[in-house]
Scaffold this motif. Structure first.
Motif, PDB file in Angstrom:
ATOM      1  N   PRO A 347       0.850  -1.307   0.039  1.00  0.00           N
ATOM      2  CA  PRO A 347       0.085   0.046  -0.068  1.00  0.00           C
ATOM      3  C   PRO A 347       0.921   1.164  -0.172  1.00  0.00           C
ATOM      4  O   PRO A 347       2.171   1.296   0.470  1.00  0.00           O
ATOM      5  CB  PRO A 347      -0.712  -0.092   1.410  1.00  0.00           C
ATOM      6  N   THR A 350       1.710   7.688   3.256  1.00  0.00           N
ATOM      7  CA  THR A 350       2.340   8.829   3.566  1.00  0.00           C
ATOM      8  C   THR A 350       2.101   9.661   4.770  1.00  0.00           C
ATOM      9  O   THR A 350       1.326   9.233   5.571  1.00  0.00           O
ATOM     10  CB  THR A 350       1.785   9.642   2.200  1.00  0.00           C
ATOM     11  N   GLY A 371      -8.734  -4.589  -0.919  1.00  0.00           N
ATOM     12  CA  GLY A 371      -7.878  -3.721  -0.497  1.00  0.00           C
ATOM     13  C   GLY A 371      -8.197  -3.425   0.860  1.00  0.00           C
ATOM     14  O   GLY A 371      -7.787  -2.336   1.511  1.00  0.00           O
ATOM     15  N   SER A 392      -1.763   8.632   5.893  1.00  0.00           N
ATOM     16  CA  SER A 392      -2.703   8.253   4.899  1.00  0.00           C
ATOM     17  C   SER A 392      -2.269   7.139   4.209  1.00  0.00           C
ATOM     18  O   SER A 392      -1.196   6.970   3.711  1.00  0.00           O
ATOM     19  CB  SER A 392      -2.719   9.566   3.755  1.00  0.00           C
ATOM     20  N   ILE A 393      -3.483   6.387   4.069  1.00  0.00           N
ATOM     21  CA  ILE A 393      -2.919   4.907   3.328  1.00  0.00           C
ATOM     22  C   ILE A 393      -4.140   4.732   2.138  1.00  0.00           C
ATOM     23  O   ILE A 393      -5.210   4.870   2.249  1.00  0.00           O
ATOM     24  CB  ILE A 393      -3.200   3.664   4.460  1.00  0.00           C
ATOM     25  N   THR A 394      -3.081   4.401   1.009  1.00  0.00           N
ATOM     26  CA  THR A 394      -4.064   3.899  -0.350  1.00  0.00           C
ATOM     27  C   THR A 394      -3.664   2.484  -0.485  1.00  0.00           C
ATOM     28  O   THR A 394      -2.367   2.269  -0.972  1.00  0.00           O
ATOM     29  CB  THR A 394      -3.465   4.979  -1.195  1.00  0.00           C
TER      30      THR A 394
END
Length: 649
Positions: A347, A350, A371, A392-394
């Protein structure tokens, strides 16, 4: 009579000889580690019945026993394993304590020197030497961060190596004890269950040396062999069988070793660190989890916070070339490491809010195939959201259920820190927006210096030659850029937002106005047709407004949100960490000294029973020598009596 006396004298001679041999054995082993004093146990032979009563038949040696006290032995083991745990911890943490608290090698001098450089630029924004001094101070600060990180990594590398060596030694001792178990069982079964004293001493000494590596508990089995257990009852030795332990790279964090039981099929079963206490291994594991990890993470937290906040403020300024500021420091990044066997793409993680950031590590585990994930704080196992911890996790579009990643937001930040700027002219000391009042204004109104919070709409304010001009007329202000909403706040009042386009807003002395990421104040008595300008700053001017704001970061609380607001400055985070390490070092040192005293007392009590006293053994030599001589005299008398009987015949 002669035959009977001869037989009795012979038993006494044999008993005295056994006593002499045992005493000599004690004297010879006075310096042997783990040796327990031995002594013979005698009893009388069965008496012979005669018409005149029972006549004695001499003595016999029942056994040779060793002086042994199970209670005192366990006391020694308990004190010894705790002392070795604290002593190991103390040796390692002292290195960190000395490093962090050093007045010259610590971070504080470099940190203070850096912000002194910022203040010099604020005082002389157009001075190239002042700007060069700031860059040099920045390089020194970065170097100090890197040095601290490298030194902690060296300590960590040494700890990992010691963990690996200690686990190997534990397995070696386990096999040694298992071999001794077999020899003891064989010897005692072959010797009519007589104790194999020297082998028992060797086994006890091996157990004590093993106990110095990790806390053990023992139990003696029916065949005389010993069961040895570690942790919360995990069998290490059972009879002649020893469990194989091995230090392998952790499945969750390949940079550190975990302790594993190696099954017969070769599979590794990880033993939780919480189950391995006491001894050298316990000290190393505690140091790693309690001090090394938190110290490196907190230094990284300070590095992330400083770099992120300084870059953010620097980007709101303007350099000598007229350009907006770029990153002063190389932007730090979050470390994301896959667990063993993970196949899902990593993932993107940031920093979202440094004020929410902590010195914790996290485990991200995917919970579905699209996800979805859970985030767990490793320090206490609590499930958290990314936003609540400043991240912040994508996640990737597709994922495998159960795949996981170790997320370490601050672990390596200090070691990877660097200065991004090389050109002194690129230091953004000025603010990109300038405000002013027309020289011909009739009133006494004034406009405050602009504060920039965003640079996305700066172009809306025109140019230095054609600025935004605010005009006062009839109690209102007009002339705002057409595309920007305006928020104004009267003194003591609440903010009021007017959507774009803004025709005019009412004027109140002391009001604040915000639009397009720029805010300023207006105050004083303004007359009709008085005007005020808001425009981009001309490149190269001697403006230090942004440098002043950069300097204020030194004393601004930016980190560790508590009760909804940041509670710590960069320096206070470091000071708290130094204090925590110092307090822990002192605590461990005191505990080590206390345990050493307890160990000395327990060992002295044990040795008073099991140890060899040469004065006592010298007395025993004389006693058994006299007994031997007396028994020989008995045999001599018996021989003469027998000879006299022969002469009579």
């Amino acid at each position: 009579m002669g035959t009977s006396l001869f037989s009795i004298g012979l038993t006494g001679l044999n008993a005295a000889q056994a006593g002499l041999s045992t005493t000599s054995h004690n004297i010879a082993n006075v310096g042997t580690a783990g040796y327990s004093r031995q002594s013979i146990t005698q009893s009388t032979n069965p008496a012979q019945f005669t018409g005149g009563g029972f006549l004695g038949e001499g003595t016999k040696v029942d056994t040779v026993k060793r002086a042994y006290d199970d209670f005192l032995t366990r006391q020694v083991l308990s004190a010894d394993t705790k002392y070795n745990e604290y002593d190991t911890y103390n040796t390692q943490i002292a290195q960190l304590d000395n490093l962090l608290a050093d007045s010259s090698a610590g971070l504080t001098p470099a940190y203070q020197s850096f912000f002194q450089g910022v203040q010099e630029v604020a005082a002389n924004p157009s001075s190239i030497p002042a700007r060069q001094s700031l860059l040099s101070a920045g390089e020194s600060l970065v170097s100090r961060f890197q040095t601290l990180s490298d030194r902690i990594n060296e300590v960590r590398s040494g700890v990992e190596g010691q963990i690996q060596d200690t686990v190997k030694s534990i397995s070696t001792y386990a096999q040694q004890i298992a071999d001794l178990n077999k020899r003891i069982a064989d010897a005692q079964q072959a010797g009519s269950s007589q104790p194999a004293n020297d082998l028992l001493d060797q086994r006890d000494q091996a157990v004590r040396e093993l106990n110095q590596l990790t806390r053990v508990s023992t139990t003696v089995l029916s065949d005389g062999s010993m069961g040895v257990f570690i942790g919360t009852g995990q069998p290490l030795v059972m009879g002649a069988n020893a469990t194989v332990l091995q230090a392998r790279a952790s499945q969750g964090d390949p940079t550190r070793f975990s302790v594993n039981i190696i099954a017969q099929n070769g599979n590794a079963i990880t033993i939780p660190e919480s189950m391995l206490s006491g001894g050298k291994l316990g000290g190393l594991l505690s140091l790693r989890s309690e001090t090394l990890d938190s110290t490196q993470n907190q230094i990284g937290l300070m590095a992330v916070g400083l770099a992120t906040a300084f870059n953010a403020q620097h980007a709101l300024g303007q350099d000598l070339n007229g350009n907006l500021g770029t990153d002063f420091f190389v932007a730090p990044s979050v470390s994301v490491q896959p667990a063993q066997g993970t196949t899902t793409a990593a993932p993107a993680v940031t920093y979202a809010n440094i004020a929410q950031l902590t010195a914790d590590d996290y485990r991200l585990t995917f919970t579905d195939t699209t996800g979805g994930y859970s985030l767990t704080r490793l320090s206490d196992g609590t499930s958290v959201s990314a936003a609540s911890v400043g991240l912040s996790i994508t996640p990737p579009a597709s994922s495998k259920v159960g795949d996981s990643f170790l997320v370490q937001p601050t672990r390596y930040a200090a070691g990877n820190m660097a200065v991004a700027l090389t050109d002194t002219r690129m230091i953004a000391a000025s603010a990109p927006i300038t405000t002013g009042a027309r020289s011909g204004n009739l009133g006494t109104g004034s406009i405050g210096a602009a504060v920039v919070s965003s640079t996305s709409s700066l172009s809306s304010f025109g140019t230095a030659a054609s600025p935004t001009t605010l005009t006062y007329s009839g109690g209102n202000l007009s002339g705002f850029p057409a595309g920007l909403p305006v928020t104004y706040t009267p003194p003591g009042g609440s903010p009021v937002t007017v959507a774009a386009p803004v025709a005019s807003i009412p004027y109140t002395s002391g009001m604040s106005i915000a639009l397009g990421g720029v805010s300023f104040t207006l105050s004083g008595a303004i007359q009709n047709n008085d005007t005020f300008t808001v425009s981009p700053t001309v490149a190269g001017v001697s403006d230090s407004r942004n440098a002043v704001l950069l300097g204020s970061l030194e004393t601004t609380k930016m980190l560790l949100t508590a009760n909804g607001a940041p509670s710590a400055t960069f320096q206070s985070v470091y000071s708290q960490m130094v204090s925590a390490v110092g307090n822990k070092a002192r605590e461990v040192k005191v505990n080590a000294e206390a345990q050493n005293s307890l160990l000395s007392q327990a060992t002295a009590a044990q040795q008073s029973i099991t140890g060899v006293n040469l004065d006592e053994e010298a007395a025993n030599l004389i006693r058994y020598q006299q007994a031997y001589q007396a028994s020989g005299k008995v045999m001599s008398v018996a021989a003469k009596l027998f000879e006299q009987v022969l002469q009579l015949g």
